[in-house]
Design an enzyme around this catalytic site. Structure first.
Site, mmCIF file in Angstrom:
data_model
loop_
_atom_site.group_PDB
_atom_site.id
_atom_site.type_symbol
_atom_site.label_atom_id
_atom_site.label_comp_id
_atom_site.label_asym_id
_atom_site.label_seq_id
_atom_site.Cartn_x
_atom_site.Cartn_y
_atom_site.Cartn_z
ATOM 1 C CE1 TYR A 117 -14.340 3.543 -6.289
ATOM 2 C CE2 TYR A 117 -16.593 3.306 -6.126
ATOM 3 C CZ TYR A 117 -15.547 2.877 -5.612
ATOM 4 O OH TYR A 117 -15.292 1.927 -4.881
ATOM 5 C CG ASP A 147 2.404 5.235 -6.480
ATOM 6 O OD1 ASP A 147 1.452 4.353 -7.078
ATOM 7 O OD2 ASP A 147 2.203 6.458 -6.712
ATOM 8 N NE ARG A 157 -26.224 4.486 -1.866
ATOM 9 C CZ ARG A 157 -27.247 5.376 -2.582
ATOM 10 N NH1 ARG A 157 -28.306 5.167 -2.492
ATOM 11 N NH2 ARG A 157 -26.669 6.360 -3.193
ATOM 12 C CE LYS A 181 -22.567 13.876 9.201
ATOM 13 N NZ LYS A 181 -23.301 14.183 8.029
ATOM 14 C CG ASP A 207 -2.151 0.797 1.009
ATOM 15 O OD1 ASP A 207 -2.071 2.067 0.851
ATOM 16 O OD2 ASP A 207 -3.289 0.164 1.281
HETATM 17 P P1 NAD Z 1 -9.537 1.964 1.375
HETATM 18 O O1 NAD Z 1 -9.405 3.372 0.637
HETATM 19 O O2 NAD Z 1 -9.520 2.045 2.506
HETATM 20 O O3 NAD Z 1 -8.336 1.062 0.794
HETATM 21 C C1 NAD Z 1 -7.944 1.341 -0.563
HETATM 22 C C2 NAD Z 1 -6.025 1.261 -0.421
HETATM 23 O O4 NAD Z 1 -5.695 1.509 -1.433
HETATM 24 C C3 NAD Z 1 -5.975 2.618 0.541
HETATM 25 O O5 NAD Z 1 -5.206 1.856 1.956
HETATM 26 C C4 NAD Z 1 -4.885 3.350 -0.371
HETATM 27 O O6 NAD Z 1 -3.821 3.825 0.168
HETATM 28 C C5 NAD Z 1 -4.466 2.230 -1.387
HETATM 29 N N1 NAD Z 1 -4.003 2.723 -2.611
HETATM 30 C C6 NAD Z 1 -4.628 3.706 -3.397
HETATM 31 N N2 NAD Z 1 -3.728 4.007 -4.404
HETATM 32 C C7 NAD Z 1 -2.664 3.548 -4.172
HETATM 33 C C8 NAD Z 1 -1.485 3.357 -4.794
HETATM 34 N N3 NAD Z 1 -1.178 4.036 -5.987
HETATM 35 N N4 NAD Z 1 -0.636 2.580 -4.863
HETATM 36 C C9 NAD Z 1 -0.843 1.671 -3.451
HETATM 37 N N5 NAD Z 1 -1.961 1.822 -2.737
HETATM 38 C C10 NAD Z 1 -2.899 2.540 -3.133
HETATM 39 O O7 NAD Z 1 -10.739 1.239 0.769
HETATM 40 P P2 NAD Z 1 -11.742 -0.041 1.057
HETATM 41 O O8 NAD Z 1 -12.831 0.335 1.536
HETATM 42 O O9 NAD Z 1 -10.868 -0.877 1.864
HETATM 43 O O10 NAD Z 1 -11.948 -0.532 -0.458
HETATM 44 C C11 NAD Z 1 -11.025 -1.647 -0.934
HETATM 45 C C12 NAD Z 1 -11.520 -2.133 -2.234
HETATM 46 O O11 NAD Z 1 -12.864 -2.318 -2.416
HETATM 47 C C13 NAD Z 1 -11.437 -0.741 -3.240
HETATM 48 O O12 NAD Z 1 -10.982 -1.269 -4.640
HETATM 49 C C14 NAD Z 1 -12.866 -0.172 -3.469
HETATM 50 O O13 NAD Z 1 -13.109 0.656 -4.626
HETATM 51 C C15 NAD Z 1 -13.519 -1.409 -3.205
HETATM 52 N N6 NAD Z 1 -15.132 -1.119 -2.610
HETATM 53 C C16 NAD Z 1 -15.133 -0.846 -1.233
HETATM 54 C C17 NAD Z 1 -16.442 -0.565 -0.883
HETATM 55 C C18 NAD Z 1 -16.546 -0.101 0.509
HETATM 56 O O14 NAD Z 1 -17.559 -0.032 0.793
HETATM 57 N N7 NAD Z 1 -15.567 0.044 1.369
HETATM 58 C C19 NAD Z 1 -17.341 -0.749 -1.905
HETATM 59 C C20 NAD Z 1 -17.338 -1.011 -3.011
HETATM 60 C C21 NAD Z 1 -16.104 -1.490 -3.721
#
Ligand code: NAD
Length: 325
Positions: free
Chosen positions: A150, A51, A221, A201, A33
């Site tokens: 997104y 990254d 939702r 909140k 990460d």
């Molecule tokens: P999150 O934002 O907590 O985790 C995503 C992680 O990706 C972050 O820690 C971020 O630092 C890392 N990241 C972003 N850009 C990066 C890069 N360039 N290099 C390395 N790391 C990078 O999100 P989450 O809630 O844990 O979601 C995880 C996945 O599930 C995501 O793909 C999200 O789109 C998908 N998702 C989540 C939800 C939800 O409700 N949480 C719903 C639908 C889909």
């Protein structure tokens, strides 16, 4: 031999919990990460900060034939992040680049099984206008018309994984997550989603006071607690079925009902003040027919139980933050 897994996005909410779950099952796990998890140390055997938009970094971390790769890294956040339009270029560029790089590196190392976390945000907006009757069955994805960039990126990347499956023998597993929540998620950094924002909140409000709700609060939702999200993820990963499949709850509520539930958990009487704000589609609910049919399993926990656990964790965060001030 010990099973090995790579978790991309292991510093994030779901990735951090997933690492913990895989470790509890005896896996050797590498996490990666941009950052370490925010609220507690990672359980990963190895954690590489870097990254995933950088091809050279991705090749370095995919240095072996992992048994399983979970690709969760994405540029994402709640409605305040993805629906304002201000982050659109970053969201699309960053997440698409990550997926292109991870798949390419996995193919070159002959890694086979890759999980990809898509989102319910890829479903067409035109099927989610009636808050009482949204349509989110997997086969309703096309003609595509997500309501955010997104969602468009998720749709593109789903197709990318399935194209690698078709052309390169990758065993892709694609899940469409619906609003995952739980402890150790964003709650006050601008990327928090509705359950965490509402818990915060409510925790900060005085009994008899009020909380702000974006929109009229009648948008619907469903919310899935993190433990069931991980269960679905792992079941899908270990199945022979590639998806795409909804991983979500079918317990649909309005945002007003979610707020009332949080207030009841807190034991507070609160006014709801409706203010303008980004709200996303009018209605959304998971449709679990396909997951039930193909995995013989679907989420079943009550929203109230997961929300209670999450509320107690956020209440603690609010308290310890106020002690620091
Ligand atoms: P999150 O934002 O907590 O985790 C995503 C992680 O990706 C972050 O820690 C971020 O630092 C890392 N990241 C972003 N850009 C990066 C890069 N360039 N290099 C390395 N790391 C990078 O999100 P989450 O809630 O844990 O979601 C995880 C996945 O599930 C995501 O793909 C999200 O789109 C998908 N998702 C989540 C939800 C939800 O409700 N949480 C719903 C639908 C889909």
């Amino acid at each position: 031999m010990q099973v090995t897994a790579l978790v991309c996005g292991a510093g994030g909410f779901i990735g951090h919990h997933l690492v913990r779950r895989l470790k509890s099952e005896g896996y050797w796990v590498r996490g990666t990460d941009l950052k370490f998890p925010r609220f507690s140390p990672t359980d990963a055997d190895d954690f590489a900060i870097g990254d995933l938009r950088e091809q050279a970094f991705v090749r370095d971390i995919v240095d072996r034939r992992f048994d399983e790769v979970y690709q969760l890294a994405a540029d994402m956040g709640g409605a305040g992040y993805i629906f304002t339009g201000e982050n659109d270029a970053d969201v699309m560029h960053n997440s698409a680049t990550i997926n292109l790089n991870v798949l390419d590196a996995c193919r070159k190392r002959n890694v086979k099984r890759i999980f990809y976390s898509s989102s319910a945000c890829m479903y067409p907006e035109y099927n989610q206008r009636d808050p009482g009757n949204p349509k989110c069955s997997e086969d309703s994805a096309y003609p595509a018309a997500p309501d955010s960039e997104y969602g468009w990126e998720k749709l593109f990347s789903e197709r990318l994984y399935l194209a690698y499956a078709r052309n390169h023998g990758i065993e892709a597993r694609v899940a469409r997550y619906h609003n995952i929540f739980g402890p150790e998620g964003s709650w006050n950094d601008g990327k928090e989603k509705a359950p965490a924002a509402i818990c915060r909140k409510v925790a900060m409000a005085r009994d008899g006071g009020g909380i702000e709700i974006w929109g009229d609060g009648e948008q619907t939702r469903s919310f899935l607690f993190i433990d069931e999200c991980l269960e679905g993820t792992i079941r899908l990963m270990r199945s022979d079925w590639q998806g795409p499949v909804n991983i979500g709850s079918e317990e649909m509520v309005t945002i007003n009902q979610l707020a009332d539930l949080a207030a009841a958990i807190a034991g507070k009487k609160l006014e709801k003040n409706h203010i303008p704000g980004p709200t996303g589609v009018r209605g959304r609910n998971s449709d679990n027919a396909l997951i039930r049919q193909n995995l013989g399993w679907a989420p079943s926990a009550r929203l109230a139980d997961g929300l209670e656990t999450t509320y107690r964790w956020i209440e603690q965060q609010v308290l310890s933050n106020s002690r620091k001030d």
